[in-house]
Write an enzyme that holds these catalytic residues in place. Structure first.
Site, PDB file in Angstrom:
ATOM      1  N   ASP A   1       7.816  19.408  -6.480  1.00 51.57           N
ATOM      2  CA  ASP A   1       8.213  20.722  -6.996  1.00 51.57           C
ATOM      3  C   ASP A   1       8.021  21.742  -5.865  1.00 51.57           C
ATOM      4  O   ASP A   1       6.888  21.974  -5.425  1.00 51.57           O
ATOM      5  CB  ASP A   1       7.347  21.127  -8.193  1.00 51.57           C
ATOM      6  CG  ASP A   1       7.644  20.281  -9.436  1.00 51.57           C
ATOM      7  OD1 ASP A   1       8.671  19.569  -9.438  1.00 51.57           O
ATOM      8  OD2 ASP A   1       6.837  20.347 -10.381  1.00 51.57           O
TER       9      ASP A   1
ATOM     10  N   GLY B   1       7.582  15.909 -11.610  1.00 51.84           N
ATOM     11  CA  GLY B   1       8.425  14.871 -12.208  1.00 51.84           C
ATOM     12  C   GLY B   1       7.790  14.458 -13.523  1.00 51.84           C
ATOM     13  O   GLY B   1       6.561  14.298 -13.603  1.00 51.84           O
ATOM     14  N   LYS B   2       8.609  14.323 -14.562  1.00 55.76           N
ATOM     15  CA  LYS B   2       8.056  14.080 -15.897  1.00 55.76           C
ATOM     16  C   LYS B   2       7.270  12.778 -15.985  1.00 55.76           C
ATOM     17  O   LYS B   2       6.235  12.701 -16.658  1.00 55.76           O
ATOM     18  CB  LYS B   2       9.168  14.111 -16.937  1.00 55.76           C
ATOM     19  CG  LYS B   2       9.730  15.501 -17.113  1.00 55.76           C
ATOM     20  CD  LYS B   2      10.832  15.575 -18.127  1.00 55.76           C
ATOM     21  CE  LYS B   2      11.407  16.982 -18.144  1.00 55.76           C
ATOM     22  NZ  LYS B   2      10.377  17.986 -18.480  1.00 55.76           N
TER      23      LYS B   2
ATOM     24  N   ASN C   1      10.391  18.232 -28.174  1.00 56.50           N
ATOM     25  CA  ASN C   1       9.939  19.601 -28.429  1.00 56.50           C
ATOM     26  C   ASN C   1      10.983  20.252 -29.347  1.00 56.50           C
ATOM     27  O   ASN C   1      11.935  19.610 -29.780  1.00 56.50           O
ATOM     28  CB  ASN C   1       9.701  20.376 -27.121  1.00 56.50           C
ATOM     29  CG  ASN C   1      10.974  20.581 -26.312  1.00 56.50           C
ATOM     30  OD1 ASN C   1      12.089  20.465 -26.825  1.00 56.50           O
ATOM     31  ND2 ASN C   1      10.816  20.870 -25.041  1.00 56.50           N
TER      32      ASN C   1
ATOM     33  N   ASP D   1       4.636  17.135 -21.003  1.00 53.22           N
ATOM     34  CA  ASP D   1       4.342  15.881 -20.293  1.00 53.22           C
ATOM     35  C   ASP D   1       2.874  15.491 -20.477  1.00 53.22           C
ATOM     36  O   ASP D   1       2.552  14.306 -20.639  1.00 53.22           O
ATOM     37  CB  ASP D   1       4.643  16.019 -18.794  1.00 53.22           C
ATOM     38  CG  ASP D   1       6.095  16.375 -18.511  1.00 53.22           C
ATOM     39  OD1 ASP D   1       6.963  16.045 -19.349  1.00 53.22           O
ATOM     40  OD2 ASP D   1       6.354  16.992 -17.460  1.00 53.22           O
TER      41      ASP D   1
ATOM     42  N   SER E   1      -3.240  21.645 -13.883  1.00 54.31           N
ATOM     43  CA  SER E   1      -3.846  22.162 -15.119  1.00 54.31           C
ATOM     44  C   SER E   1      -4.261  21.060 -16.083  1.00 54.31           C
ATOM     45  O   SER E   1      -4.812  21.348 -17.150  1.00 54.31           O
ATOM     46  CB  SER E   1      -2.854  23.097 -15.831  1.00 54.31           C
ATOM     47  OG  SER E   1      -1.774  22.373 -16.401  1.00 54.31           O
TER      48      SER E   1
HETATM   49  P1  ADP Z   1       7.207  21.553 -24.030  1.00 55.03           P
HETATM   50  O1  ADP Z   1       6.221  21.875 -22.954  1.00 55.03           O
HETATM   51  O2  ADP Z   1       7.880  20.228 -23.855  1.00 55.03           O
HETATM   52  O3  ADP Z   1       8.184  22.669 -24.328  1.00 55.03           O
HETATM   53  P2  ADP Z   1       5.580  22.398 -26.312  1.00 55.03           P
HETATM   54  O4  ADP Z   1       5.790  23.809 -25.881  1.00 55.03           O
HETATM   55  O5  ADP Z   1       5.872  22.045 -27.726  1.00 55.03           O
HETATM   56  O6  ADP Z   1       6.365  21.359 -25.385  1.00 55.03           O
HETATM   57  O7  ADP Z   1       4.049  22.066 -25.978  1.00 55.03           O
HETATM   58  C1  ADP Z   1       3.541  20.742 -26.016  1.00 55.03           C
HETATM   59  C2  ADP Z   1       2.126  20.773 -26.566  1.00 55.03           C
HETATM   60  O8  ADP Z   1       1.310  21.609 -25.723  1.00 55.03           O
HETATM   61  C3  ADP Z   1       1.992  21.340 -27.961  1.00 55.03           C
HETATM   62  O9  ADP Z   1       2.170  20.342 -28.946  1.00 55.03           O
HETATM   63  C4  ADP Z   1       0.565  21.865 -27.941  1.00 55.03           C
HETATM   64  O10 ADP Z   1      -0.347  20.800 -28.108  1.00 55.03           O
HETATM   65  C5  ADP Z   1       0.411  22.361 -26.513  1.00 55.03           C
HETATM   66  N1  ADP Z   1       0.738  23.797 -26.407  1.00 55.03           N
HETATM   67  C6  ADP Z   1       1.864  24.352 -25.895  1.00 55.03           C
HETATM   68  N2  ADP Z   1       1.811  25.701 -25.965  1.00 55.03           N
HETATM   69  C7  ADP Z   1       0.612  26.004 -26.537  1.00 55.03           C
HETATM   70  C8  ADP Z   1      -0.069  27.223 -26.899  1.00 55.03           C
HETATM   71  N3  ADP Z   1       0.483  28.425 -26.658  1.00 55.03           N
HETATM   72  N4  ADP Z   1      -1.290  27.123 -27.466  1.00 55.03           N
HETATM   73  C9  ADP Z   1      -1.864  25.936 -27.701  1.00 55.03           C
HETATM   74  N5  ADP Z   1      -1.282  24.755 -27.396  1.00 55.03           N
HETATM   75  C10 ADP Z   1      -0.066  24.788 -26.826  1.00 55.03           C
HETATM   76 NA    NA Z   2      -0.252  24.628 -17.106  1.00 56.01          NA
END
Ligand code: ADP
Ligand code: NA
Length: 325
Positions: free
Chosen positions: A19, A45-46, A190, A275, A314
């Protein structure tokens, strides 16, 4: 080391990218140049993200993918190894490594161009070399940043050996053959991917817009996605819909939907949270957790991953996990 020696219970097959990130005051328009900050290079990369997320939690995990002979290949391999990921199934070819060119503006909005590089040259013929590892793994975790026909070939072999498949159809939905969709255990999406799945499913018999309207909450939208997948006639063995701050919903084939809330955290950067979630989920399933328990663990990992900048930097160790919601 040959594939014969790899017996990790979790095998992630997929993409590995460098990245290349530059902060910009605003994204350039076509033909325009903007000046940004210093270049930062991060492993990504995922597929690699999932493997690192699992390794950091203590998983015995191998990653199978492809890098090039440029400077990024060794850098990415080194990053995987430092986290304890078994890289003996990573092949190196003569071309370029996969790269994501990422600009981030002052509003935190991303613009991303991906050059798949070696990820795009991961062909079904390369899957032969993975055969013993695919057979021995308890769980094989897949995403869609390598050619779809390669993913299909991995799934075909997992079906033959009875190996459990976790699939996150990211970055974009693939019109999966019904038998492949039917093998996913779970199919992890998602909210955006859930909406795509609903659009892609044969939703005959459902209401005209099975995504519902904007007034629906995330749980209702997740419910509609699961119902649409069921109505498509190719219901995955199980489905997980991640809902950001609202956690996730999971359902076994034909079973009730279970909502698992995420612990409340202060989000800093959600890059790679999905991921981290999927890598953790796949590992817990490989250990034998029931689906809802594995999701309960994965939402804590996803929540921890949003509390710091970047993707892999992270990702939490067990000590970093917030308590369950
Ligand atoms: P993506 O990153 O693929 O868009 P999500 O946004 O649904 O997927 O996030 C994946 C997971 O990360 C969620 O199911 C949750 O466990 C965690 N997560 C994401 N955003 C938050 C948030 N603002 N607060 C707490 N947990 C979060
Ligand atoms: Na992060």
């Amino acid at each position: 080391m040959s594939a014969d020696a790899v017996a990790a219970p979790l095998l992630v097959v997929g993409s590995v990218n460098a990245d290349l990130v530059v902060r910009v005051p605003r994204h350039p328009r076509p033909g325009e140049t903007v000046l940004g900050g210093d270049l930062a290079v991060h492993p990504g990369g995922k597929g690699a993200n999932q493997a690192v997320a699992a390794a950091r939690l203590g998983a015995d995990v191998a990653f199978a993918g492809r890098v090039g002979t440029d400077a990024y290949g060794p850098l990415l391999l080194g990053a995987l190894r430092r986290d304890g990921v078994d890289t003996s199934l990573v092949a190196t070819d003569d071309g370029a490594t996969g790269v994501a060119l990422i600009t981030v503006d002052d509003d935190g909005e991303n613009a991303i161009t991906v050059s798949p590089g070696a990820n795009g040259r991961f062909t079904p013929a390369h899957v032969d070399a993975l055969e013993p590892a695919l057979r021995r793994a308890r769980v094989v975790s897949l995403q869609l940043e390598i050619p779809h026909e390669t993913v299909a070939e991995v799934m075909r072999r997992c079906a033959a050996s009875g190996t459990r498949v976790v699939l996150n159809p990211s970055p974009g939905l693939w019109a999966m053959p019904p038998h492949a969709l039917g093998m996913c255990d779970p199919f992890v999406v998602n909210e955006h991917e859930a909406a795509d799945a609903v659009r892609g499913a044969d939703s005959a018999g459902l209401e005209p817009d099975p995504r519902g309207d904007a007034s629906d909450g995330p749980l209702e939208r997740a419910r509609r996605a699961v119902l649409a997948l069921r109505a498509s006639g190719a219901e995955p063995r199980s489905v997980v819909v991640t809902l950001g701050a609202a956690g996730a919903v999971c359902a076994e084939n034909g079973g009730d939907l279970v909502h698992v809330p995420a612990p409340p955290v202060h989000p800093v950067d959600t890059t790679g949270a999905g991921d981290a979630f999927t890598g953790a989920l796949a590992w817990r399933l490989a250990l034998g957790d029931p689906l809802a328990d594995a999701v309960g663990y994965a939402v804590r990992v996803g929540a921890a991953a949003v509390t710091a900048e970047g993707a892999q930097p992270s990702y939490p160790t067990p000590a970093d996990l917030p308590p369950p919601a």
